[in-house]
Design an enzyme around this catalytic site. Structure first.
Site, PDB file in Angstrom:
ATOM      1  N   GLU A 288      25.195 -57.956 -29.036  1.00  0.00           N
ATOM      2  CA  GLU A 288      25.091 -57.808 -27.728  1.00  0.00           C
ATOM      3  C   GLU A 288      24.529 -59.050 -26.972  1.00  0.00           C
ATOM      4  OE1 GLU A 288      23.393 -56.169 -29.939  1.00  0.00           O
ATOM      5  OE2 GLU A 288      21.346 -55.953 -29.331  1.00  0.00           O
ATOM      6  N   HIS A 312      28.992 -49.633 -26.431  1.00  0.00           N
ATOM      7  CA  HIS A 312      27.753 -49.875 -27.051  1.00  0.00           C
ATOM      8  C   HIS A 312      27.088 -51.312 -26.758  1.00  0.00           C
ATOM      9  CE1 HIS A 312      24.904 -49.184 -30.318  1.00  0.00           C
ATOM     10  NE2 HIS A 312      24.747 -50.574 -30.484  1.00  0.00           N
ATOM     11  N   HIS A 316      23.834 -52.179 -24.321  1.00  0.00           N
ATOM     12  CA  HIS A 316      22.491 -52.958 -24.491  1.00  0.00           C
ATOM     13  C   HIS A 316      21.944 -54.102 -23.427  1.00  0.00           C
ATOM     14  CE1 HIS A 316      21.362 -52.232 -28.598  1.00  0.00           C
ATOM     15  NE2 HIS A 316      22.689 -52.761 -29.029  1.00  0.00           N
ATOM     16  N   GLU A 335      18.315 -49.496 -30.264  1.00  0.00           N
ATOM     17  CA  GLU A 335      19.366 -48.821 -30.637  1.00  0.00           C
ATOM     18  C   GLU A 335      19.590 -47.377 -30.454  1.00  0.00           C
ATOM     19  OE1 GLU A 335      22.004 -50.710 -31.604  1.00  0.00           O
ATOM     20  OE2 GLU A 335      20.880 -52.591 -32.032  1.00  0.00           O
ATOM     21  N   ASP A 390      16.174 -56.424 -41.408  1.00  0.00           N
ATOM     22  CA  ASP A 390      17.391 -56.195 -41.449  1.00  0.00           C
ATOM     23  C   ASP A 390      17.261 -54.753 -42.240  1.00  0.00           C
ATOM     24  OD1 ASP A 390      20.152 -56.916 -40.858  1.00  0.00           O
ATOM     25  OD2 ASP A 390      20.444 -57.306 -42.882  1.00  0.00           O
ATOM     26  N   TYR A 398      19.584 -45.707 -34.826  1.00  0.00           N
ATOM     27  CA  TYR A 398      20.808 -45.545 -34.019  1.00  0.00           C
ATOM     28  C   TYR A 398      20.824 -43.926 -33.798  1.00  0.00           C
ATOM     29  CZ  TYR A 398      22.599 -50.135 -34.669  1.00  0.00           C
ATOM     30  OH  TYR A 398      22.554 -51.569 -34.841  1.00  0.00           O
TER      31      TYR A 398
HETATM   32  N1  BES Z   1      22.601 -55.215 -32.109  1.00  0.00           N
HETATM   33  C1  BES Z   1      23.398 -54.643 -33.192  1.00  0.00           C
HETATM   34  C2  BES Z   1      23.731 -55.463 -34.315  1.00  0.00           C
HETATM   35  C3  BES Z   1      22.271 -55.953 -35.077  1.00  0.00           C
HETATM   36  C4  BES Z   1      21.242 -55.229 -35.295  1.00  0.00           C
HETATM   37  C5  BES Z   1      22.556 -57.050 -35.730  1.00  0.00           C
HETATM   38  C6  BES Z   1      20.412 -55.450 -35.971  1.00  0.00           C
HETATM   39  C7  BES Z   1      21.422 -57.669 -36.502  1.00  0.00           C
HETATM   40  C8  BES Z   1      20.459 -56.825 -36.753  1.00  0.00           C
HETATM   41  C9  BES Z   1      24.611 -54.279 -32.233  1.00  0.00           C
HETATM   42  O1  BES Z   1      24.725 -53.764 -31.114  1.00  0.00           O
HETATM   43  C10 BES Z   1      25.154 -52.783 -33.288  1.00  0.00           C
HETATM   44  O2  BES Z   1      24.428 -51.920 -33.313  1.00  0.00           O
HETATM   45  N2  BES Z   1      26.292 -53.109 -33.636  1.00  0.00           N
HETATM   46  C11 BES Z   1      27.089 -52.083 -34.510  1.00  0.00           C
HETATM   47  C12 BES Z   1      27.944 -51.252 -33.646  1.00  0.00           C
HETATM   48  C13 BES Z   1      27.439 -50.091 -32.976  1.00  0.00           C
HETATM   49  C14 BES Z   1      28.725 -49.458 -32.204  1.00  0.00           C
HETATM   50  C15 BES Z   1      26.888 -49.065 -33.712  1.00  0.00           C
HETATM   51  C16 BES Z   1      27.479 -52.750 -35.709  1.00  0.00           C
HETATM   52  O3  BES Z   1      27.745 -53.870 -35.624  1.00  0.00           O
HETATM   53  O4  BES Z   1      27.914 -51.952 -36.697  1.00  0.00           O
HETATM   54 ZN    ZN Z   2      23.180 -51.887 -31.057  1.00  0.00          ZN
END
Ligand code: BES
Ligand code: ZN
Length: 621
Positions: A288, A312, A316, A335, A390, A398
């Site tokens: 995002e 999604h 954000h 999330e 991470d 989520y």
């Molecule tokens: N912000 C996240 C990606 C992220 C989280 C990167 C933690 C590094 C550390 C992004 O918004 C996200 O949640 N992406 C998801 C997709 C979403 C539809 C659930 C993904 O990349 O799978």
């Molecule tokens: Zn996200």
């Protein structure tokens, strides 16, 4: 002793309250809210503005130049504490050009090094001359063979704590900064950043400005052969030329999504909303980055079936970018809220049934993940001390997070809950917030106002305990009934026949994903399904991945060759992890997995490599 003197000065300052805590961030002096993933001490000296002047050298695969930090000094003699990881710093100077002493601490494997800058009196700005390491974790340098065209590509991924691998700063989500940048890149490559694009040229460099205070993980750059297609006056799609038209068609509803979100949760405050499609090695589905979501091309299915991901990342812009988790313990505030908002946008744009399907799929995924997850990691308010943040990126923040918000919506009614959410965003705009602050706000605005509605909700159970609370709202979709029946019949009869009777040709993506969610078929059944529906050739990555997972687990021969091609071209961790896991459990298990991984590993981003090295117990030589 100087350490004592500034500690004493800090204590005196807090006691006499003559150094008012900046109102846009949490105090980090209390343990409960301390960011254990940063060396920064923003209560002593806080970075307010970051100015980058960087050249991206694609031959050496490094960025080099300067980073100027404007400071707010709260404690007189305190040094400035920054985060860095692998940076080669050549000098730190004042604006007048005087050298400033500094020391880089011993690197920690999770959080990198501290950078202590011993500020002379009255200095409120420092310039750092530096160069990134060729293996900087945030940056992925792609050769032309890894892109969709003849040019190389570069992109950054800052979240959670990777910005420190390309910029020396206070890399904590509790520290918000405004920033600007001037970027030089090779001819023919266009840099884009997560900010207002101020234009430029190859000779002058390209400039960017972010006048709203953001956390460091949202500073991002991409650079490649990029073209733009407008969707509406404030929305556009960017991608390599061979992808951009397909991308624009897939995202033609983008403006409607932004408008829906504004109607539900208040104004979009970032000016433009653009989406940039990266090459397929991008380790996430989406990121995002403000003004410019970075997205995987794997959502380009041709039928808008995977655009919930854009809903999604757009959401954000409220939960995450406007109101930010203060530490990575509070990640569920980013999330969980965002998944809830995403579901509301999907309902608004595509109808209730589509939303119900998305919720049911994600709740099933959560249930599956919970079964094999350590208990401590099942808490929304997870303890990540001593770990890489991470590790907290599971379905818990989520989907359990979103389930809590749906539970609250159910208890108080949609109208009151929407009003609550809007107030949450408005009253915390451009601030970083903790779980405790959320609980206090919830209590003040909803729980204590209507004790009857809140009586059965136990927030300690929801936020501080493992598992999924018994009062978690379930979601089912009428469209899944036929799928579940066909699934049971296929398994019982070991044949694809029931799918033909159920008219599965007419199923949408979500129905197929429901069908494939528990990959326990035998090879004969899979062969029949493949014959009738050609799933091995599906152009929908979500379906293809679920199909390959089922295929590998059933030892269905055609799945192996297709998996190999897939694993060699796609770098999205969400797909890599289950497929390598399935391979590990297949007859030629580890050997087959490793033979692919050794060839594919150089193509993956550092974030995916870290996960897969651990999964495959791979130690690079
Ligand atoms: N912000 C996240 C990606 C992220 C989280 C990167 C933690 C590094 C550390 C992004 O918004 C996200 O949640 N992406 C998801 C997709 C979403 C539809 C659930 C993904 O990349 O799978
Ligand atoms: Zn996200």
């Amino acid at each position: 002793m100087r350490t004592l003197s500034y500690a004493a000065a800090l204590a005196a300052c807090i006691l006499s309250s003559n150094c008012s805590a900046p109102n846009d961030a949490m105090s980090t002096t209390h343990d409960a809210t301390r960011d254990v993933h940063s060396y920064a001490r923003p209560d002593e000296v806080r970075v307010r503005h970051v100015s980058l002047d960087l050249e991206f050298d694609f031959d050496a695969q490094v960025a080099r130049g300067t980073c100027t930090l404007k400071l707010q000094r709260h404690v007189q003699n305190a040094p400035l504490w920054l985060d860095c990881d692998g940076l080669r710093i050549s000098a730190i100077t004042t604006v007048a050009g005087d050298r400033v002493p500094y020391e880089i601490g011993k690197p920690d494997p999770n959080i990198g090094s501290s950078l202590r800058v011993d500020l002379p009196p009255a200095v409120d700005s420092v310039r750092i001359d530096y160069e990134t390491a060729p293996d900087a974790g945030a940056l992925q340098w792609l050769a032309p063979a890894q892109t969709s065209g003849p040019k190389p590509f570069l992109f950054s991924q800052g979240q959670a704590i990777l910005t420190r691998t390309w910029i020396p700063l206070q890399d904590s989500p509790a520290v918000r900064v405004t920033w600007d940048a001037r970027i030089r890149a090779p001819k023919g490559l266009r840099p884009l950043m997560s900010a207002q694009q101020r234009g430029g040229s190859h000779d002058e460099g390209w400039t960017f400005a972010m006048p709203q205070a953001v956390p460091s993980y949202l500073i991002a750059i991409a650079c490649g052969e990029l073209e733009e297609r407008a969707i509406s006056p404030r929305c556009a799609v960017w991608a390599e030329p061979s992808v951009v038209d397909r991308a624009a068609r897939e995202l033609e509803d983008m403006e409607r999504m932004v408008a829906s979100c504004e109607e539900l949760f208040g104004p979009y405050r970032w000016g433009r909303y653009d989406v940039l499609f990266l090459p397929s090695s991008f380790p996430f589905g989406g990121m995002e980055n403000p003004c410019m979501t970075f997205a995987t091309p794997t959502i380009l299915a041709g039928d808008k079936s995977l655009v919930a991901l854009i809903a999604h990342e757009l959401a954000h812009s409220w939960s995450g970018n406007l109101v930010t988790n203060a530490t990575w313990r509070d990640f569920w505030l980013n999330e969980g809220f965002t998944v809830y908002l995403e579901q509301r946008i999907m309902e608004h744009v595509y109808g209730e049934e589509r939303m119900r399907m998305e919720i049911a799929l994600s709740m099933r995924q959560l249930g599956q993940e919970l079964r094999s997850m350590p208990r401590e990691d099942q808490r929304l308010h997870i303890d990540l001390a001593g770990r890489n943040p991470d590790d907290g990126m599971t379905s818990v923040p989520y989907d359990k997070g979103a389930a809590l918000l749906r539970r609250l919506e159910g208890a108080f009614g949609r109208a009151r809950f929407d009003e609550f959410l809007r107030a949450w965003f408005d009253e915390h705009a451009f601030q970083s917030v903790t779980t405790a602050e959320f609980r206090a706000f919830l209590d003040a605005r909803l729980l204590s106002v209507d004790r009857a509605a809140s009586a059965a909700i136990d927030l300690d159970v929801w936020i501080e305990s493992d598992g999924l609370p018994a009062d978690a709202p379930s979601a089912e979709s009428a469209g899944f009934l036929a799928v579940d029946e066909a699934l049971a019949a296929c398994k019982k009869q070991r044949s694809a026949e029931p799918l033909l009777a159920a008219d599965a040709k007419a199923w949408n993506t979500q129905q197929w994903l429901r069908f494939l969610a528990e990959p326990t078929f035998d090879a004969t059944t899979l062969e029949g399904i493949d014959h009738a529906f050609s799933l091995s050739r599906s152009g929908n990555c979500e379906i293809l991945c679920a199909w390959l997972d089922a295929g590998i687990r059933a030892n269905y021969a055609p799945a192996f060759a297709t998996s190999e091609t897939f694993l060699m071209t796609v770098g999205r961790r969400k797909y890599l992890k289950p497929l390598y896991e399935a391979l590990l459990q297949s007859p030629q298990g580890r050997e087959r997995a490793l033979s692919i991984y050794q060839r594919a590993r150089p193509r993956y981003h550092a974030v995916a490599v870290r996960t897969l090295d651990a999964l495959l117990e791979f130690a690079p030589k």
